[in-house]
Design an enzyme around this catalytic site. Structure first.
Site, PDB file in Angstrom:
ATOM      1  N   HIS A 102       0.885  -1.212  -0.005  1.00 25.15           N
ATOM      2  CA  HIS A 102       0.047  -0.100  -0.001  1.00 25.15           C
ATOM      3  C   HIS A 102       0.760   1.360   0.028  1.00 25.15           C
ATOM      4  CE1 HIS A 102       0.669  -1.320   4.345  1.00 25.15           C
ATOM      5  NE2 HIS A 102       0.325  -0.077   4.513  1.00 25.15           N
ATOM      6  N   HIS A 104       0.570   5.323   0.932  1.00 24.15           N
ATOM      7  CA  HIS A 104       0.030   6.217   1.753  1.00 24.15           C
ATOM      8  C   HIS A 104      -0.046   7.490   0.814  1.00 24.15           C
ATOM      9  CE1 HIS A 104       0.058   4.359   5.803  1.00 24.15           C
ATOM     10  NE2 HIS A 104       1.068   3.682   5.281  1.00 24.15           N
TER      11      HIS A 104
HETATM   12  P1  AMP Z   1       1.661   0.595   7.578  1.00 25.72           P
HETATM   13  O1  AMP Z   1       1.824  -0.996   7.251  1.00 25.72           O
HETATM   14  O2  AMP Z   1       2.956   0.832   8.524  1.00 25.72           O
HETATM   15  O3  AMP Z   1       1.890   1.408   6.167  1.00 25.72           O
HETATM   16  O4  AMP Z   1       0.380   0.905   8.220  1.00 25.72           O
HETATM   17  C1  AMP Z   1      -0.846   0.302   8.019  1.00 25.72           C
HETATM   18  C2  AMP Z   1      -1.761   1.464   7.664  1.00 25.72           C
HETATM   19  O5  AMP Z   1      -3.071   0.840   7.543  1.00 25.72           O
HETATM   20  C3  AMP Z   1      -1.897   2.123   8.920  1.00 25.72           C
HETATM   21  O6  AMP Z   1      -1.903   3.667   8.582  1.00 25.72           O
HETATM   22  C4  AMP Z   1      -3.426   2.241   9.684  1.00 25.72           C
HETATM   23  O7  AMP Z   1      -4.073   3.374  10.157  1.00 25.72           O
HETATM   24  C5  AMP Z   1      -4.178   1.471   8.368  1.00 25.72           C
HETATM   25  N1  AMP Z   1      -5.077   0.597   8.648  1.00 25.72           N
HETATM   26  C6  AMP Z   1      -4.929  -0.262   9.429  1.00 25.72           C
HETATM   27  N2  AMP Z   1      -6.267  -1.000   9.648  1.00 25.72           N
HETATM   28  C7  AMP Z   1      -6.958  -0.276   8.498  1.00 25.72           C
HETATM   29  C8  AMP Z   1      -8.532  -0.581   8.207  1.00 25.72           C
HETATM   30  N3  AMP Z   1      -9.294  -1.535   8.743  1.00 25.72           N
HETATM   31  N4  AMP Z   1      -9.112   0.449   7.441  1.00 25.72           N
HETATM   32  C9  AMP Z   1      -8.120   1.502   6.874  1.00 25.72           C
HETATM   33  N5  AMP Z   1      -6.925   1.656   7.247  1.00 25.72           N
HETATM   34  C10 AMP Z   1      -6.231   0.648   8.124  1.00 25.72           C
END
Ligand code: AMP
Length: 140
Positions: A102, A104
């Site tokens: 993903h 951001h």
């Molecule tokens: P990272 O893997 O460090 O990029 O972090 C995972 C991202 O996914 C974080 O910013 C979380 O806030 C986000 N996240 C986790 N669970 C969910 C969810 N159910 N819906 C939307 N975002 C999520």
């Protein structure tokens, strides 16, 4: 490291976990980050499985980048932003917490710091911000 079909983003794409969906095309899916570090913080993911940029194919990367650009333009417009920050974390040591690739996308304004990670957004606010982005998507 192998891909886990039951990671939270795979569940979101299968409709098993709710999300504020913003956009999808044949190859990518976009939804609001539930713990936004800025209003309009959203996540771009490929529809096909891969953990992160280390195992992604060129096609998965290309598809994500095209959608990242579209979402960057959309959040700029929706939030009257002055810039955009992209973040991508690969593997735990790189800061990754969810192991489906993903990107951001965060709209930014001069002098406004990102909020600290880990604070759940109010769902009404999340929906209102999602509505702002959905409203401009056709124009970008
Ligand atoms: P990272 O893997 O460090 O990029 O972090 C995972 C991202 O996914 C974080 O910013 C979380 O806030 C986000 N996240 C986790 N669970 C969910 C969810 N159910 N819906 C939307 N975002 C999520």
């Amino acid at each position: 490291m192998s891909y886990d079909n039951d990671n939270i983003f795979a569940k979101i794409m299968r409709g098993e976990v709710p999300c504020e969906k913003l956009y999808e095309d044949d190859n990518t899916f976009v939804f609001m980050d539930i713990m936004p570090r800025a209003d309009g913080h959203c996540l771009v993911i490929p529809k096909t499985p891969c953990r992160n940029i280390l195992d992604a194919s060129p096609a998965q990367m290309n598809a994500c980048m095209a959608t990242v650009q579209k979402m960057a333009r959309a959040v700029m417009k929706a939030f009257d932003a002055e810039g955009v920050t992209l973040q991508q974390f690969s593997e735990a040591a790189g800061g990754q917490e969810v192991f489906h690739l993903h990107f951001h996308v965060l709209p930014r304004r001069e002098g406004v710091k990102l909020r600290p990670p880990g604070s759940m957004e109010d769902f009404g606010v999340l929906k209102a911000n999602a509505d702002k982005i959905r409203a401009v998507l056709a124009e970008v």
